[in-house]
Write a protein that holds these residues in place. Structure first.
Motif, PDB file in Angstrom:
ATOM      1  N   PRO A 410     -48.915  25.097  32.949  1.00  0.00           N
ATOM      2  CA  PRO A 410     -49.303  26.509  32.978  1.00  0.00           C
ATOM      3  C   PRO A 410     -48.055  27.382  33.003  1.00  0.00           C
ATOM      4  N   ALA A 411     -48.133  28.568  32.396  1.00  0.00           N
ATOM      5  CA  ALA A 411     -46.961  29.431  32.230  1.00  0.00           C
ATOM      6  C   ALA A 411     -46.267  29.729  33.566  1.00  0.00           C
ATOM      7  N   ALA A 412     -47.049  30.047  34.597  1.00  0.00           N
ATOM      8  CA  ALA A 412     -46.455  30.401  35.889  1.00  0.00           C
ATOM      9  C   ALA A 412     -45.691  29.223  36.488  1.00  0.00           C
ATOM     10  N   LEU A 413     -46.114  28.018  36.193  1.00  0.00           N
ATOM     11  CA  LEU A 413     -45.453  26.835  36.727  1.00  0.00           C
ATOM     12  C   LEU A 413     -44.115  26.603  36.030  1.00  0.00           C
ATOM     13  N   THR A 414     -44.046  26.938  34.751  1.00  0.00           N
ATOM     14  CA  THR A 414     -42.798  26.791  34.004  1.00  0.00           C
ATOM     15  C   THR A 414     -41.692  27.632  34.614  1.00  0.00           C
ATOM     16  N   GLU A 415     -42.055  28.803  35.174  1.00  0.00           N
ATOM     17  CA  GLU A 415     -41.068  29.718  35.743  1.00  0.00           C
ATOM     18  C   GLU A 415     -40.838  29.495  37.233  1.00  0.00           C
ATOM     19  N   SER A 416     -41.422  28.463  37.804  1.00  0.00           N
ATOM     20  CA  SER A 416     -41.472  28.339  39.270  1.00  0.00           C
ATOM     21  C   SER A 416     -40.158  27.934  39.915  1.00  0.00           C
ATOM     22  N   GLY A 417     -39.290  27.230  39.217  1.00  0.00           N
ATOM     23  CA  GLY A 417     -38.082  26.739  39.856  1.00  0.00           C
ATOM     24  C   GLY A 417     -38.366  25.538  40.740  1.00  0.00           C
ATOM     25  N   ASP A 418     -37.541  25.324  41.762  1.00  0.00           N
ATOM     26  CA  ASP A 418     -37.617  24.100  42.556  1.00  0.00           C
ATOM     27  C   ASP A 418     -38.442  24.243  43.833  1.00  0.00           C
ATOM     28  N   GLU A 419     -38.949  25.433  44.121  1.00  0.00           N
ATOM     29  CA  GLU A 419     -39.646  25.663  45.391  1.00  0.00           C
ATOM     30  C   GLU A 419     -41.137  25.359  45.330  1.00  0.00           C
ATOM     31  N   VAL A 420     -41.617  24.845  44.220  1.00  0.00           N
ATOM     32  CA  VAL A 420     -43.036  24.549  44.075  1.00  0.00           C
ATOM     33  C   VAL A 420     -43.416  23.366  44.963  1.00  0.00           C
ATOM     34  N   ARG A 421     -44.656  23.393  45.482  1.00  0.00           N
ATOM     35  CA  ARG A 421     -45.205  22.277  46.269  1.00  0.00           C
ATOM     36  C   ARG A 421     -46.497  21.838  45.606  1.00  0.00           C
ATOM     37  N   SER A 422     -46.598  20.553  45.317  1.00  0.00           N
ATOM     38  CA  SER A 422     -47.727  20.049  44.542  1.00  0.00           C
ATOM     39  C   SER A 422     -48.645  19.201  45.408  1.00  0.00           C
ATOM     40  N   ALA A 423     -49.938  19.184  45.035  1.00  0.00           N
ATOM     41  CA  ALA A 423     -50.919  18.403  45.790  1.00  0.00           C
ATOM     42  C   ALA A 423     -52.188  18.251  44.965  1.00  0.00           C
ATOM     43  N   PHE A 424     -52.977  17.243  45.301  1.00  0.00           N
ATOM     44  CA  PHE A 424     -54.316  17.061  44.751  1.00  0.00           C
ATOM     45  C   PHE A 424     -55.342  17.614  45.727  1.00  0.00           C
ATOM     46  N   SER A 425     -56.503  17.997  45.214  1.00  0.00           N
ATOM     47  CA  SER A 425     -57.632  18.305  46.089  1.00  0.00           C
ATOM     48  C   SER A 425     -58.118  17.005  46.722  1.00  0.00           C
ATOM     49  N   ALA A 426     -58.936  17.106  47.764  1.00  0.00           N
ATOM     50  CA  ALA A 426     -59.389  15.914  48.493  1.00  0.00           C
ATOM     51  C   ALA A 426     -60.139  14.945  47.594  1.00  0.00           C
ATOM     52  N   ASP A 427     -60.873  15.463  46.603  1.00  0.00           N
ATOM     53  CA  ASP A 427     -61.645  14.599  45.707  1.00  0.00           C
ATOM     54  C   ASP A 427     -60.874  14.220  44.450  1.00  0.00           C
ATOM     55  N   ALA A 428     -59.624  14.667  44.342  1.00  0.00           N
ATOM     56  CA  ALA A 428     -58.733  14.372  43.201  1.00  0.00           C
ATOM     57  C   ALA A 428     -59.166  15.046  41.916  1.00  0.00           C
ATOM     58  N   ASN A 429     -60.132  15.942  41.973  1.00  0.00           N
ATOM     59  CA  ASN A 429     -60.594  16.632  40.765  1.00  0.00           C
ATOM     60  C   ASN A 429     -59.625  17.705  40.292  1.00  0.00           C
ATOM     61  N   THR A 430     -58.802  18.219  41.209  1.00  0.00           N
ATOM     62  CA  THR A 430     -57.965  19.368  40.894  1.00  0.00           C
ATOM     63  C   THR A 430     -56.542  19.147  41.378  1.00  0.00           C
ATOM     64  N   LEU A 431     -55.590  19.612  40.561  1.00  0.00           N
ATOM     65  CA  LEU A 431     -54.181  19.638  40.948  1.00  0.00           C
ATOM     66  C   LEU A 431     -53.817  21.041  41.388  1.00  0.00           C
ATOM     67  N   PHE A 432     -52.999  21.149  42.446  1.00  0.00           N
ATOM     68  CA  PHE A 432     -52.567  22.442  42.963  1.00  0.00           C
ATOM     69  C   PHE A 432     -51.036  22.486  42.985  1.00  0.00           C
ATOM     70  N   TRP A 433     -50.493  23.645  42.666  1.00  0.00           N
ATOM     71  CA  TRP A 433     -49.074  23.894  42.856  1.00  0.00           C
ATOM     72  C   TRP A 433     -48.922  25.212  43.603  1.00  0.00           C
ATOM     73  N   SER A 434     -48.343  25.155  44.785  1.00  0.00           N
ATOM     74  CA  SER A 434     -48.151  26.346  45.609  1.00  0.00           C
ATOM     75  C   SER A 434     -46.742  26.880  45.396  1.00  0.00           C
ATOM     76  N   LEU A 435     -46.634  28.204  45.221  1.00  0.00           N
ATOM     77  CA  LEU A 435     -45.349  28.865  45.003  1.00  0.00           C
ATOM     78  C   LEU A 435     -45.089  29.854  46.129  1.00  0.00           C
TER      79      LEU A 435
END
Length: 453
Positions: A410-435
Protein backbone atom coordinates in the motif's frame (compact mmCIF):
# COMPACT_ATOMS: atom_id res chain seq x y z
CA UNK A 1 -19.44 -15.66 65.88
CA UNK A 2 -16.02 -14.48 64.68
CA UNK A 3 -14.97 -15.05 61.08
CA UNK A 4 -11.52 -15.66 59.64
CA UNK A 5 -10.11 -14.73 56.24
CA UNK A 6 -8.35 -17.24 54.04
CA UNK A 7 -5.47 -15.84 52.03
CA UNK A 8 -5.41 -17.76 48.74
CA UNK A 9 -2.19 -17.64 46.70
CA UNK A 10 -1.49 -18.96 43.20
CA UNK A 11 2.19 -19.77 42.57
CA UNK A 12 3.02 -18.47 40.01
CA UNK A 13 0.26 -15.88 39.72
CA UNK A 14 -0.26 -16.58 36.00
CA UNK A 15 -0.41 -20.35 36.55
CA UNK A 16 -4.00 -20.27 37.73
CA UNK A 17 -6.21 -18.99 40.52
CA UNK A 18 -7.56 -20.17 43.87
CA UNK A 19 -11.19 -19.95 44.98
CA UNK A 20 -12.08 -20.64 48.62
CA UNK A 21 -15.74 -20.96 49.62
CA UNK A 22 -16.81 -19.62 52.02
CA UNK A 23 -14.26 -16.89 52.55
CA UNK A 24 -14.22 -15.53 55.20
CA UNK A 25 -15.31 -18.59 57.15
CA UNK A 26 -17.21 -18.65 60.44
CA UNK A 27 -15.25 -20.00 63.40
CA UNK A 28 -15.44 -23.78 63.60
CA UNK A 29 -16.78 -24.19 60.05
CA UNK A 30 -15.02 -25.57 57.00
CA UNK A 31 -13.99 -23.98 53.71
CA UNK A 32 -13.20 -25.72 50.43
CA UNK A 33 -10.38 -24.24 48.34
CA UNK A 34 -10.18 -25.13 44.66
CA UNK A 35 -7.22 -24.66 42.32
CA UNK A 36 -8.23 -23.55 38.82
CA UNK A 37 -5.51 -24.09 36.21
CA UNK A 38 -4.68 -21.65 33.42
CA UNK A 39 -3.78 -22.86 29.93
CA UNK A 40 -0.15 -23.90 29.71
CA UNK A 41 0.06 -25.15 33.32
CA UNK A 42 -0.69 -28.24 35.40
CA UNK A 43 -1.60 -28.25 39.08
CA UNK A 44 1.23 -29.63 41.21
CA UNK A 45 0.31 -29.52 44.89
CA UNK A 46 -0.91 -27.41 47.83
CA UNK A 47 1.32 -25.90 50.49
CA UNK A 48 0.93 -23.86 53.70
CA UNK A 49 -2.39 -24.71 55.43
CA UNK A 50 -3.27 -27.28 52.76
CA UNK A 51 -1.18 -30.38 52.01
CA UNK A 52 -2.59 -32.31 49.09
CA UNK A 53 -2.08 -33.10 45.40
CA UNK A 54 -5.82 -32.96 44.63
CA UNK A 55 -7.18 -29.73 43.13
CA UNK A 56 -9.71 -29.42 45.99
CA UNK A 57 -8.54 -28.93 49.56
CA UNK A 58 -10.81 -28.74 52.61
CA UNK A 59 -9.92 -26.62 55.62
CA UNK A 60 -11.84 -28.10 58.55
CA UNK A 61 -12.69 -26.52 61.91
CA UNK A 62 -11.18 -23.15 61.02
CA UNK A 63 -10.32 -21.18 64.17
CA UNK A 64 -7.76 -18.71 62.84
CA UNK A 65 -6.79 -16.89 59.66
CA UNK A 66 -5.22 -19.26 57.14
CA UNK A 67 -3.00 -19.10 54.07
CA UNK A 68 -3.22 -21.65 51.28
CA UNK A 69 -0.91 -21.79 48.26
CA UNK A 70 -1.70 -23.67 45.06
CA UNK A 71 1.48 -24.50 43.16
CA UNK A 72 1.14 -24.65 39.40
CA UNK A 73 3.87 -25.85 37.09
CA UNK A 74 4.58 -25.69 33.41
CA UNK A 75 4.19 -29.26 32.23
CA UNK A 76 6.19 -30.67 29.32
CA UNK A 77 5.38 -33.83 27.42
CA UNK A 78 9.00 -34.37 26.38
CA UNK A 79 12.26 -34.17 28.26
CA UNK A 80 12.94 -30.69 29.69
CA UNK A 81 16.50 -29.42 30.12
CA UNK A 82 17.32 -26.32 32.22
CA UNK A 83 20.51 -24.34 31.60
CA UNK A 84 19.75 -20.92 33.14
CA UNK A 85 20.32 -20.25 36.88
CA UNK A 86 17.34 -19.88 39.24
CA UNK A 87 18.06 -16.62 41.03
CA UNK A 88 14.82 -15.78 42.85
CA UNK A 89 11.24 -16.78 43.57
CA UNK A 90 9.58 -20.18 43.63
CA UNK A 91 9.15 -22.09 40.35
CA UNK A 92 7.49 -25.41 39.56
CA UNK A 93 8.12 -27.61 36.51
CA UNK A 94 6.78 -31.03 35.54
CA UNK A 95 7.66 -33.44 32.74
CA UNK A 96 6.09 -36.66 31.53
CA UNK A 97 9.56 -37.85 30.49
CA UNK A 98 12.56 -36.46 32.38
CA UNK A 99 13.97 -33.23 33.83
CA UNK A 100 17.67 -32.43 33.47
CA UNK A 101 19.38 -29.71 35.50
CA UNK A 102 22.63 -28.77 33.81
CA UNK A 103 25.66 -27.56 35.75
CA UNK A 104 24.86 -23.94 34.90
CA UNK A 105 21.30 -24.11 36.31
CA UNK A 106 22.32 -23.34 39.89
CA UNK A 107 19.76 -22.41 42.54
CA UNK A 108 20.68 -19.19 44.33
CA UNK A 109 20.03 -18.29 47.97
CA UNK A 110 16.36 -17.42 48.43
CA UNK A 111 15.24 -19.26 45.27
CA UNK A 112 13.13 -22.42 45.27
CA UNK A 113 12.75 -24.97 42.49
CA UNK A 114 10.12 -27.71 42.62
CA UNK A 115 10.31 -30.42 39.94
CA UNK A 116 8.24 -33.52 39.36
CA UNK A 117 8.96 -36.18 36.74
CA UNK A 118 9.50 -39.94 36.50
CA UNK A 119 13.24 -39.18 36.39
CA UNK A 120 15.32 -36.12 37.32
CA UNK A 121 19.04 -35.85 36.58
CA UNK A 122 21.43 -33.27 38.04
CA UNK A 123 24.55 -32.92 35.92
CA UNK A 124 28.08 -32.25 37.11
CA UNK A 125 28.52 -28.74 38.49
CA UNK A 126 24.87 -28.25 39.51
CA UNK A 127 24.56 -26.80 43.00
CA UNK A 128 22.06 -25.36 45.46
CA UNK A 129 23.35 -22.37 47.42
CA UNK A 130 22.84 -22.05 51.15
CA UNK A 131 19.34 -20.65 51.61
CA UNK A 132 18.16 -22.09 48.29
CA UNK A 133 15.75 -25.00 47.97
CA UNK A 134 15.31 -27.90 45.55
CA UNK A 135 12.34 -30.24 45.94
CA UNK A 136 12.33 -33.26 43.61
CA UNK A 137 9.43 -35.70 43.33
CA UNK A 138 9.96 -38.89 41.33
CA UNK A 139 6.50 -39.84 40.11
CA UNK A 140 4.50 -40.28 36.93
CA UNK A 141 3.15 -37.07 35.41
CA UNK A 142 0.25 -36.48 33.02
CA UNK A 143 0.25 -33.07 31.41
CA UNK A 144 -3.23 -31.58 31.17
CA UNK A 145 -4.41 -28.22 29.88
CA UNK A 146 -0.96 -27.53 28.46
CA UNK A 147 0.45 -25.74 25.47
CA UNK A 148 3.29 -27.14 23.42
CA UNK A 149 6.65 -26.43 24.99
CA UNK A 150 9.12 -24.20 23.17
CA UNK A 151 11.73 -26.79 24.12
CA UNK A 152 10.19 -29.33 21.71
CA UNK A 153 9.01 -26.95 19.02
CA UNK A 154 10.05 -27.71 15.43
CA UNK A 155 10.45 -25.37 12.50
CA UNK A 156 10.73 -26.07 8.79
CA UNK A 157 12.45 -24.13 6.07
CA UNK A 158 10.55 -22.56 3.14
CA UNK A 159 11.47 -25.54 0.99
CA UNK A 160 9.71 -28.03 3.25
CA UNK A 161 6.12 -28.96 2.47
CA UNK A 162 5.03 -29.29 6.08
CA UNK A 163 5.32 -27.25 9.23
CA UNK A 164 5.07 -28.99 12.61
CA UNK A 165 4.36 -25.70 14.37
CA UNK A 166 1.41 -25.08 12.06
CA UNK A 167 -0.22 -28.42 12.93
CA UNK A 168 -0.33 -27.88 16.70
CA UNK A 169 -3.96 -27.43 17.87
CA UNK A 170 -4.28 -23.92 19.25
CA UNK A 171 -6.50 -22.78 22.06
CA UNK A 172 -4.62 -19.53 22.63
CA UNK A 173 -5.01 -16.20 20.87
CA UNK A 174 -1.97 -14.13 20.12
CA UNK A 175 -1.21 -10.88 21.92
CA UNK A 176 -2.26 -7.70 20.14
CA UNK A 177 0.05 -4.92 19.03
CA UNK A 178 -1.73 -1.66 19.83
CA UNK A 179 -1.25 1.00 17.15
CA UNK A 180 -1.77 3.83 19.62
CA UNK A 181 -1.99 3.88 23.41
CA UNK A 182 -5.19 5.88 22.95
CA UNK A 183 -6.80 2.63 21.68
CA UNK A 184 -6.57 1.10 25.15
CA UNK A 185 -9.77 0.74 27.13
CA UNK A 186 -10.55 3.67 29.43
CA UNK A 187 -10.10 1.49 32.51
CA UNK A 188 -6.55 0.56 31.40
CA UNK A 189 -5.75 4.18 30.59
CA UNK A 190 -6.92 5.13 34.09
CA UNK A 191 -4.77 2.37 35.60
CA UNK A 192 -1.75 3.70 33.70
CA UNK A 193 -2.52 7.20 34.92
CA UNK A 194 -2.69 6.02 38.54
CA UNK A 195 0.73 4.42 38.10
CA UNK A 196 2.09 7.68 36.70
CA UNK A 197 2.47 6.35 33.13
CA UNK A 198 1.54 8.90 30.48
CA UNK A 199 0.17 7.65 27.15
CA UNK A 200 2.41 10.04 25.21
CA UNK A 201 5.46 8.32 26.71
CA UNK A 202 4.58 4.92 25.19
CA UNK A 203 6.29 4.08 21.89
CA UNK A 204 4.95 0.53 21.74
CA UNK A 205 2.22 -1.46 23.49
CA UNK A 206 1.42 -5.18 23.34
CA UNK A 207 -1.89 -6.10 24.99
CA UNK A 208 -3.13 -9.43 26.29
CA UNK A 209 -6.53 -10.12 24.64
CA UNK A 210 -7.92 -10.96 28.10
CA UNK A 211 -6.49 -7.69 29.46
CA UNK A 212 -4.41 -9.38 32.15
CA UNK A 213 -1.15 -7.68 31.19
CA UNK A 214 0.56 -5.11 29.02
CA UNK A 215 4.10 -5.00 27.67
CA UNK A 216 5.30 -1.43 27.17
CA UNK A 217 8.12 0.25 25.31
CA UNK A 218 8.94 3.68 26.68
CA UNK A 219 11.92 6.06 26.95
CA UNK A 220 10.64 7.22 30.34
CA UNK A 221 12.12 5.70 33.48
CA UNK A 222 9.23 4.02 35.33
CA UNK A 223 11.31 2.42 38.10
CA UNK A 224 14.31 3.64 40.09
CA UNK A 225 16.68 1.11 38.48
CA UNK A 226 16.03 2.49 34.99
CA UNK A 227 18.83 5.06 34.77
CA UNK A 228 19.96 4.70 31.16
CA UNK A 229 17.93 7.57 29.60
CA UNK A 230 17.00 5.18 26.77
CA UNK A 231 13.96 3.27 25.63
CA UNK A 232 13.21 0.18 27.75
CA UNK A 233 10.71 -2.67 27.94
CA UNK A 234 8.32 -3.10 30.88
CA UNK A 235 5.75 -5.73 31.86
CA UNK A 236 2.62 -4.51 33.64
CA UNK A 237 0.44 -7.06 35.46
CA UNK A 238 -2.96 -5.35 35.19
CA UNK A 239 -4.54 -7.62 37.80
CA UNK A 240 -1.87 -7.23 40.47
CA UNK A 241 -0.98 -3.67 39.35
CA UNK A 242 2.67 -4.70 39.39
CA UNK A 243 5.23 -3.16 37.04
CA UNK A 244 8.46 -5.00 36.13
CA UNK A 245 11.48 -3.89 34.12
CA UNK A 246 12.14 -6.50 31.42
CA UNK A 247 15.22 -5.05 29.67
CA UNK A 248 17.41 -5.36 32.76
CA UNK A 249 20.86 -6.76 33.36
CA UNK A 250 21.76 -9.48 35.84
CA UNK A 251 21.92 -6.92 38.66
CA UNK A 252 18.38 -5.67 38.03
CA UNK A 253 19.33 -2.36 36.36
CA UNK A 254 18.25 -1.22 32.90
CA UNK A 255 20.66 -2.17 30.11
CA UNK A 256 23.25 0.28 28.82
CA UNK A 257 21.50 0.80 25.47
CA UNK A 258 17.98 1.26 24.07
CA UNK A 259 15.63 -1.75 23.94
CA UNK A 260 12.71 -1.75 21.51
CA UNK A 261 10.09 -3.69 19.54
CA UNK A 262 8.68 -6.12 22.14
CA UNK A 263 6.71 -9.19 21.10
CA UNK A 264 5.01 -11.62 23.48
CA UNK A 265 3.59 -15.15 23.41
CA UNK A 266 -0.03 -15.75 24.38
CA UNK A 267 0.76 -16.65 27.99
CA UNK A 268 2.63 -13.38 28.55
CA UNK A 269 5.64 -15.31 29.88
CA UNK A 270 8.00 -15.13 26.91
CA UNK A 271 8.95 -11.61 25.82
CA UNK A 272 11.33 -10.98 22.92
CA UNK A 273 12.82 -7.61 22.04
CA UNK A 274 15.76 -6.02 20.26
CA UNK A 275 18.43 -4.11 22.13
CA UNK A 276 21.67 -2.24 21.61
CA UNK A 277 22.65 -2.97 25.23
CA UNK A 278 25.66 -5.24 25.66
CA UNK A 279 25.22 -5.95 29.38
CA UNK A 280 21.84 -7.73 29.47
CA UNK A 281 23.69 -11.06 29.54
CA UNK A 282 27.11 -12.01 30.84
CA UNK A 283 28.92 -12.17 27.48
CA UNK A 284 27.83 -9.94 24.58
CA UNK A 285 30.79 -8.77 22.51
CA UNK A 286 29.49 -8.63 18.94
CA UNK A 287 28.93 -4.84 19.01
CA UNK A 288 25.56 -5.22 17.26
CA UNK A 289 21.88 -4.96 18.06
CA UNK A 290 20.68 -8.37 19.20
CA UNK A 291 17.39 -10.17 19.84
CA UNK A 292 16.79 -11.16 23.46
CA UNK A 293 14.31 -13.52 25.09
CA UNK A 294 13.10 -12.79 28.62
CA UNK A 295 11.37 -15.63 30.48
CA UNK A 296 9.09 -13.90 32.97
CA UNK A 297 8.50 -17.04 35.04
CA UNK A 298 12.24 -17.63 35.47
CA UNK A 299 13.14 -13.94 35.60
CA UNK A 300 15.98 -14.69 33.16
CA UNK A 301 17.12 -13.15 29.87
CA UNK A 302 19.05 -14.87 27.09
CA UNK A 303 20.54 -13.59 23.85
CA UNK A 304 19.16 -15.32 20.76
CA UNK A 305 21.34 -13.76 18.03
CA UNK A 306 25.10 -13.59 17.72
CA UNK A 307 25.61 -12.09 14.29
CA UNK A 308 28.22 -9.45 13.57
CA UNK A 309 25.53 -7.11 12.22
CA UNK A 310 22.26 -5.77 13.62
CA UNK A 311 19.23 -7.96 14.25
CA UNK A 312 15.86 -6.25 14.65
CA UNK A 313 12.05 -6.34 14.64
CA UNK A 314 11.37 -9.65 16.46
CA UNK A 315 7.98 -11.34 16.35
CA UNK A 316 6.75 -14.45 18.18
CA UNK A 317 3.90 -16.91 17.58
CA UNK A 318 1.26 -17.48 20.26
CA UNK A 319 2.72 -20.79 21.38
CA UNK A 320 6.17 -19.29 21.86
CA UNK A 321 7.74 -21.79 19.46
CA UNK A 322 9.73 -19.66 17.03
CA UNK A 323 11.07 -16.10 17.03
CA UNK A 324 11.31 -14.37 13.65
CA UNK A 325 13.47 -11.30 13.04
CA UNK A 326 15.49 -9.54 10.35
CA UNK A 327 19.29 -9.41 10.31
CA UNK A 328 21.71 -7.52 8.09
CA UNK A 329 24.32 -9.33 6.05
CA UNK A 330 27.77 -8.23 4.92
CA UNK A 331 26.48 -5.84 2.23
CA UNK A 332 23.76 -4.34 4.46
CA UNK A 333 20.81 -6.26 3.02
CA UNK A 334 18.39 -7.67 5.58
CA UNK A 335 17.28 -11.28 5.69
CA UNK A 336 14.36 -12.74 7.69
CA UNK A 337 15.26 -15.63 10.00
CA UNK A 338 13.31 -17.94 12.28
CA UNK A 339 14.91 -19.11 15.53
CA UNK A 340 13.15 -22.14 17.10
CA UNK A 341 13.15 -21.96 20.90
CA UNK A 342 14.76 -25.35 21.12
CA UNK A 343 18.07 -25.91 22.87
CA UNK A 344 20.77 -26.13 20.21
CA UNK A 345 18.45 -25.40 17.26
CA UNK A 346 19.91 -23.21 14.52
CA UNK A 347 18.21 -20.19 12.99
CA UNK A 348 16.80 -20.71 9.49
CA UNK A 349 16.51 -18.13 6.71
CA UNK A 350 12.95 -17.69 5.48
CA UNK A 351 13.21 -14.71 3.13
CA UNK A 352 14.14 -14.77 -0.54
CA UNK A 353 17.43 -13.21 -1.55
CA UNK A 354 16.38 -12.13 -5.04
CA UNK A 355 13.18 -10.96 -6.68
CA UNK A 356 11.58 -12.85 -9.61
CA UNK A 357 13.55 -10.50 -11.93
CA UNK A 358 16.86 -11.27 -10.22
CA UNK A 359 17.20 -8.05 -8.18
CA UNK A 360 18.85 -8.29 -4.77
CA UNK A 361 16.24 -7.96 -1.99
CA UNK A 362 16.19 -6.20 1.37
CA UNK A 363 13.69 -8.14 3.56
CA UNK A 364 12.55 -6.80 6.90
CA UNK A 365 9.77 -6.27 9.50
CA UNK A 366 8.45 -9.83 9.76
CA UNK A 367 5.10 -10.76 11.32
CA UNK A 368 3.90 -14.25 12.26
CA UNK A 369 0.30 -15.33 12.70
CA UNK A 370 -0.77 -16.59 16.14
CA UNK A 371 -0.89 -20.20 14.94
CA UNK A 372 2.60 -19.92 13.41
CA UNK A 373 1.34 -20.73 9.92
CA UNK A 374 1.59 -17.44 8.03
CA UNK A 375 4.76 -15.38 7.86
CA UNK A 376 4.84 -11.95 6.27
CA UNK A 377 7.60 -9.43 5.70
CA UNK A 378 8.38 -6.40 3.56
CA UNK A 379 10.65 -6.54 0.53
CA UNK A 380 12.54 -3.77 -1.20
CA UNK A 381 15.14 -4.01 -3.94
CA UNK A 382 18.72 -2.83 -3.62
CA UNK A 383 20.57 -0.90 -6.30
CA UNK A 384 24.07 -1.67 -7.55
CA UNK A 385 25.73 -0.04 -4.53
CA UNK A 386 23.45 -1.66 -1.96
CA UNK A 387 21.10 1.31 -1.37
CA UNK A 388 17.44 0.52 -0.71
CA UNK A 389 15.10 1.60 -3.51
CA UNK A 390 11.62 2.93 -2.86
CA UNK A 391 9.67 0.11 -4.47
CA UNK A 392 8.08 -2.09 -1.81
CA UNK A 393 6.35 -5.45 -1.79
CA UNK A 394 4.48 -7.44 0.84
CA UNK A 395 5.58 -11.06 0.95
CA UNK A 396 3.29 -13.61 2.65
CA UNK A 397 4.41 -17.21 3.11
CA UNK A 398 2.20 -20.18 4.10
CA UNK A 399 4.51 -22.42 6.15
CA UNK A 400 2.02 -25.30 6.03
CA UNK A 401 1.60 -25.51 2.26
CA UNK A 402 4.88 -23.96 1.13
CA UNK A 403 3.02 -21.31 -0.91
CA UNK A 404 3.95 -17.64 -1.04
CA UNK A 405 2.32 -14.50 -2.39
CA UNK A 406 3.99 -11.23 -3.32
CA UNK A 407 2.21 -7.95 -4.03
CA UNK A 408 2.94 -4.23 -4.12
CA UNK A 409 2.81 -2.46 -0.75
CA UNK A 410 0.00 0.00 0.00
CA UNK A 411 1.21 3.53 -0.82
CA UNK A 412 1.35 4.69 2.81
CA UNK A 413 3.50 1.70 3.72
CA UNK A 414 6.02 2.49 0.99
CA UNK A 415 6.65 5.87 2.65
CA UNK A 416 6.73 4.52 6.21
CA UNK A 417 10.46 4.18 6.82
CA UNK A 418 11.78 1.91 9.57
CA UNK A 419 9.33 2.76 12.38
CA UNK A 420 6.53 0.53 11.11
CA UNK A 421 5.25 -2.29 13.36
CA UNK A 422 3.64 -5.28 11.70
CA UNK A 423 1.19 -7.89 12.99
CA UNK A 424 -1.55 -10.32 12.00
CA UNK A 425 -5.09 -10.25 13.33
CA UNK A 426 -5.94 -13.04 15.79
CA UNK A 427 -7.61 -15.10 13.04
CA UNK A 428 -4.79 -14.38 10.53
CA UNK A 429 -7.30 -12.94 8.05
CA UNK A 430 -5.75 -9.48 8.11
CA UNK A 431 -2.28 -7.94 8.14
CA UNK A 432 -1.72 -4.71 10.09
CA UNK A 433 1.07 -2.16 9.93
CA UNK A 434 1.10 0.52 12.63
CA UNK A 435 2.88 3.83 11.95
CA UNK A 436 3.90 6.43 14.57
CA UNK A 437 1.97 9.36 13.08
CA UNK A 438 -1.03 7.44 11.76
CA UNK A 439 -4.02 6.95 14.12
CA UNK A 440 -5.29 3.87 12.29
CA UNK A 441 -3.10 0.99 11.12
CA UNK A 442 -2.75 0.08 7.45
CA UNK A 443 -4.78 -3.05 6.73
CA UNK A 444 -4.42 -5.73 4.06
CA UNK A 445 -6.42 -8.92 3.70
CA UNK A 446 -4.24 -12.01 3.94
CA UNK A 447 -4.04 -13.07 0.26
CA UNK A 448 -3.37 -16.72 1.21
CA UNK A 449 -6.48 -17.12 3.37
CA UNK A 450 -9.30 -18.88 1.55
CA UNK A 451 -12.48 -16.73 1.52
CA UNK A 452 -15.22 -17.91 3.84
CA UNK A 453 -18.24 -19.47 2.08
Amino acid sequence: MPTYAIRAIANPSNGGRVNCDPNPVTEGDASVCRAVVNSGYTFSNWSDACASTATDCTLSNVRAAKTVTANFGQCFVAERRFVVPFNSGSQVYLSQARIILEGSADIASGAELIVKAPSTRMEMGFSVASGGSLIVTADSVTCTNTRTSPSIAKSKSPGDSTCDACNVPLTLSGSRVVASAAELHESIQLQLEVLGIELDDLDGVVLDPDQRWLVLETPRALVDRDQNANSDIYYLDLLAERLSLVSQNQHGFAGNGPSRYPAVDASGELIVFQSQADNLVAVDTNRADDIFLHDLALGQTMRLTRGERNSAHPTLDAEGMTVFYDQRDGIGARRVFGQPLLEGAAAEQFSLERSPTGALLDCHHPAISADGRYLSYLEQTLDAVGAVERACWVHVYDRENGVYHRQVCPAALTESGDEVRSAFSADANTLFWSLPDRPEPIRLDNPLMAPLP
